[in-house]
Enzyme design. Structure first.
Site, PDB file in Angstrom:
ATOM      1  N   ARG A  72       0.841  -1.210   0.000  1.00 29.32           N
ATOM      2  CA  ARG A  72       0.000   0.000   0.000  1.00 29.32           C
ATOM      3  C   ARG A  72       0.878   1.264   0.000  1.00 29.32           C
ATOM      4  O   ARG A  72       0.573   2.261  -0.660  1.00 29.32           O
ATOM      5  CB  ARG A  72      -0.926   0.000   1.222  1.00 29.32           C
ATOM      6  CG  ARG A  72      -2.012  -1.051   1.109  1.00 29.32           C
ATOM      7  CD  ARG A  72      -2.925  -1.065   2.315  1.00 29.32           C
ATOM      8  NE  ARG A  72      -3.619   0.202   2.502  1.00 29.32           N
ATOM      9  CZ  ARG A  72      -4.291   0.534   3.604  1.00 29.32           C
ATOM     10  NH1 ARG A  72      -4.343  -0.317   4.624  1.00 29.32           N
ATOM     11  NH2 ARG A  72      -4.906   1.683   3.706  1.00 29.32           N
ATOM     12  N   ASP A 106      -3.564   8.317   4.451  1.00 27.61           N
ATOM     13  CA  ASP A 106      -2.651   8.540   3.329  1.00 27.61           C
ATOM     14  C   ASP A 106      -1.862   9.849   3.391  1.00 27.61           C
ATOM     15  O   ASP A 106      -0.967  10.077   2.573  1.00 27.61           O
ATOM     16  CB  ASP A 106      -3.421   8.447   1.993  1.00 27.61           C
ATOM     17  CG  ASP A 106      -4.640   9.370   1.941  1.00 27.61           C
ATOM     18  OD1 ASP A 106      -4.570  10.504   2.482  1.00 27.61           O
ATOM     19  OD2 ASP A 106      -5.670   8.974   1.363  1.00 27.61           O
ATOM     20  N   HIS A 121      -7.056   7.998  12.379  1.00 31.57           N
ATOM     21  CA  HIS A 121      -6.630   6.605  12.234  1.00 31.57           C
ATOM     22  C   HIS A 121      -5.130   6.475  11.956  1.00 31.57           C
ATOM     23  O   HIS A 121      -4.680   5.427  11.501  1.00 31.57           O
ATOM     24  CB  HIS A 121      -7.430   5.916  11.117  1.00 31.57           C
ATOM     25  CG  HIS A 121      -8.896   5.779  11.438  1.00 31.57           C
ATOM     26  ND1 HIS A 121      -9.841   5.410  10.513  1.00 31.57           N
ATOM     27  CD2 HIS A 121      -9.575   5.974  12.596  1.00 31.57           C
ATOM     28  CE1 HIS A 121     -11.038   5.382  11.090  1.00 31.57           C
ATOM     29  NE2 HIS A 121     -10.904   5.727  12.344  1.00 31.57           N
ATOM     30  N   CYS A 129       6.794   1.268  17.009  1.00 33.51           N
ATOM     31  CA  CYS A 129       7.187   0.024  17.665  1.00 33.51           C
ATOM     32  C   CYS A 129       5.931  -0.743  18.083  1.00 33.51           C
ATOM     33  O   CYS A 129       5.010  -0.160  18.656  1.00 33.51           O
ATOM     34  CB  CYS A 129       8.038   0.368  18.886  1.00 33.51           C
ATOM     35  SG  CYS A 129       8.322  -1.022  19.987  1.00 33.51           S
ATOM     36  N   SER A 194     -18.507   6.637   4.239  1.00 33.29           N
ATOM     37  CA  SER A 194     -19.728   5.833   4.250  1.00 33.29           C
ATOM     38  C   SER A 194     -20.442   5.956   5.588  1.00 33.29           C
ATOM     39  O   SER A 194     -21.550   5.458   5.738  1.00 33.29           O
ATOM     40  CB  SER A 194     -19.380   4.363   3.992  1.00 33.29           C
ATOM     41  OG  SER A 194     -18.549   3.900   5.036  1.00 33.29           O
ATOM     42  N   ALA A 236     -15.888  14.500  -4.440  1.00 24.72           N
ATOM     43  CA  ALA A 236     -15.097  15.506  -3.720  1.00 24.72           C
ATOM     44  C   ALA A 236     -14.334  16.397  -4.702  1.00 24.72           C
ATOM     45  O   ALA A 236     -14.220  17.607  -4.503  1.00 24.72           O
ATOM     46  CB  ALA A 236     -14.114  14.806  -2.788  1.00 24.72           C
TER      47      ALA A 236
HETATM   48  P1  NAD Z   1     -15.602   3.731   2.946  1.00 25.87           P
HETATM   49  O1  NAD Z   1     -14.719   2.966   1.996  1.00 25.87           O
HETATM   50  O2  NAD Z   1     -16.432   2.978   3.883  1.00 25.87           O
HETATM   51  O3  NAD Z   1     -16.604   4.653   2.101  1.00 25.87           O
HETATM   52  C1  NAD Z   1     -16.165   5.498   1.089  1.00 25.87           C
HETATM   53  C2  NAD Z   1     -17.284   6.465   0.773  1.00 25.87           C
HETATM   54  O4  NAD Z   1     -16.796   7.381  -0.186  1.00 25.87           O
HETATM   55  C3  NAD Z   1     -18.533   5.804   0.163  1.00 25.87           C
HETATM   56  O5  NAD Z   1     -19.684   6.302   0.836  1.00 25.87           O
HETATM   57  C4  NAD Z   1     -18.505   6.269  -1.300  1.00 25.87           C
HETATM   58  O6  NAD Z   1     -19.800   6.448  -1.834  1.00 25.87           O
HETATM   59  C5  NAD Z   1     -17.786   7.571  -1.179  1.00 25.87           C
HETATM   60  N1  NAD Z   1     -17.083   8.001  -2.379  1.00 25.87           N
HETATM   61  C6  NAD Z   1     -16.538   7.217  -3.355  1.00 25.87           C
HETATM   62  N2  NAD Z   1     -15.939   7.991  -4.291  1.00 25.87           N
HETATM   63  C7  NAD Z   1     -16.100   9.274  -3.881  1.00 25.87           C
HETATM   64  C8  NAD Z   1     -15.695  10.528  -4.408  1.00 25.87           C
HETATM   65  N3  NAD Z   1     -14.996  10.605  -5.553  1.00 25.87           N
HETATM   66  N4  NAD Z   1     -16.027  11.651  -3.735  1.00 25.87           N
HETATM   67  C9  NAD Z   1     -16.731  11.585  -2.581  1.00 25.87           C
HETATM   68  N5  NAD Z   1     -17.144  10.422  -2.031  1.00 25.87           N
HETATM   69  C10 NAD Z   1     -16.829   9.278  -2.670  1.00 25.87           C
HETATM   70  O7  NAD Z   1     -14.660   4.794   3.650  1.00 25.87           O
HETATM   71  P2  NAD Z   1     -14.646   5.342   5.147  1.00 25.87           P
HETATM   72  O8  NAD Z   1     -16.007   5.801   5.537  1.00 25.87           O
HETATM   73  O9  NAD Z   1     -13.495   6.298   5.195  1.00 25.87           O
HETATM   74  O10 NAD Z   1     -14.284   4.083   6.078  1.00 25.87           O
HETATM   75  C11 NAD Z   1     -13.321   3.130   5.711  1.00 25.87           C
HETATM   76  C12 NAD Z   1     -12.075   3.007   6.610  1.00 25.87           C
HETATM   77  O11 NAD Z   1     -11.022   2.596   5.736  1.00 25.87           O
HETATM   78  C13 NAD Z   1     -11.598   4.261   7.272  1.00 25.87           C
HETATM   79  O12 NAD Z   1     -11.358   3.949   8.591  1.00 25.87           O
HETATM   80  C14 NAD Z   1     -10.259   4.610   6.584  1.00 25.87           C
HETATM   81  O13 NAD Z   1      -9.254   4.857   7.568  1.00 25.87           O
HETATM   82  C15 NAD Z   1      -9.848   3.369   5.856  1.00 25.87           C
HETATM   83  N6  NAD Z   1      -9.301   3.611   4.487  1.00 25.87           N
HETATM   84  C16 NAD Z   1      -8.464   4.675   4.253  1.00 25.87           C
HETATM   85  C17 NAD Z   1      -7.988   4.918   2.973  1.00 25.87           C
HETATM   86  C18 NAD Z   1      -7.060   6.093   2.744  1.00 25.87           C
HETATM   87  O14 NAD Z   1      -6.317   6.496   3.645  1.00 25.87           O
HETATM   88  N7  NAD Z   1      -7.097   6.716   1.557  1.00 25.87           N
HETATM   89  C19 NAD Z   1      -8.366   4.090   1.909  1.00 25.87           C
HETATM   90  C20 NAD Z   1      -9.214   3.005   2.184  1.00 25.87           C
HETATM   91  C21 NAD Z   1      -9.689   2.796   3.481  1.00 25.87           C
END
Ligand code: NAD
Length: 251
Positions: A72, A106, A121, A129, A194, A236
């Protein structure tokens, strides 16, 4: 994209004393980072994040979990913040008291110039560690080929990513700050989440109960949509630049 912008909520945002922006994985989708709920492809497609991102998985097979995070991290090297990120950093300069609380690991908010960022997170780019949770220098990680590298801070411990795994507590300071910001917010923007992962999902609800106006930006409905005062069914990368432009024009 002016049809996205509604004068009613735009003026609420422009006049807000305190603004909280809660972001989730969807915020980074247009930068090419998959959300956990996307259809997965490639090397790790057959593994569920819920089965890898846990203390139990790391204890059972540290090398397997470390390799997944290294994969990742590799993917993150080529990733750039999209226009929505830069727009949010610009909005921070236009509004007196805007804080971002992100569930993302990220680091793209800071990379795009946002300053008031709380990472609920953690951050995948850092290592800690496994025993003491103290930070480990990048140089130490790169100078050890082991998977995972040993920890310099405790005998028998390993380096692990500085992220909150499923089943672990969130950093107390960050969480307390996030609760405080939710309670005092006049406007909350929920972007790309979500609203399923707790406790972050409760922040907008706490805010609404304390009187905040909730604006959701998400192409898909979420459990939060029914509570939102305004919903922007847009990505977004589309909605945030439109908001920044409208605020800058003072309309
Ligand atoms: P999630 O994956 O549960 O939901 C993502 C949401 O984003 C969905 O509701 C979807 O409809 C929406 N979405 C998709 N494309 C979009 C766009 N272009 N613009 C706006 N919205 C859009 O994500 P979550 O609610 O953040 O929960 C998942 C967990 O996974 C979190 O705890 C997070 O830390 C982790 N995670 C982080 C990353 C990262 O750091 N980029 C990536 C994957 C998962």
């Amino acid at each position: 994209m002016t049809e996205l912008i509604d004068d009613r909520w735009l003026s609420e945002l422009a006049q807000a004393g305190h603004v909280l922006v809660l972001t989730g994985a969807g915020m980074s989708a247009e930068s090419g980072i998959s959300t956990f709920r996307d259809k997965r492809q490639g090397l790790w497609a057959k593994y569920r994040p819920e089965d890898l991102a846990t203390p139990e998985a790391f204890a059972a097979n540290p090398s397997h979990v470390w390799d997944w995070y290294q994969w990742r991290r590799e993917k993150l090297r080529d990733v750039q913040p999209h226009a929505g990120y830069f727009a949010l950093a610009e909005v921070e300069t236009l509004l007196p008291d805007l804080h971002i609380v992100t569930q993302n690991v990220d680091g793209l908010h800071r990379a795009s110039g946002s300053r008031q960022v709380i990472e609920l997170h953690g951050n995948i780019r850092r290592s800690i560690c496994s025993a003491t949770k103290r930070l480990i220098d990048d140089d130490w990680i790169t100078s050890h080929a082991d998977s995972p590298p040993p920890s310099p801070h405790a005998k028998g411990a390993y380096a692990r990513p500085d992220v909150v795994w499923f089943g672990e507590s969130l950093p107390e300071d960050a969480l307390n700050q996030a609760w405080r910001l939710a309670r005092q917010a006049d406007v909350i923007l929920s972007v790309g989440t979500s609203a399923l992962v707790q406790p972050a999902a409760s922040l907008p609800i706490i805010g609404v109960q304390a009187g905040a106006v909730l604006i959701e930006i998400n192409p898909e409905p979420t459990p939060l949509s029914a509570q939102a005062h305004h919903v922007l069914r847009a990505s977004a990368g589309t909605a945030l630049p439109a908001i920044a432009r409208a605020l800058a024009q003072g309309r």
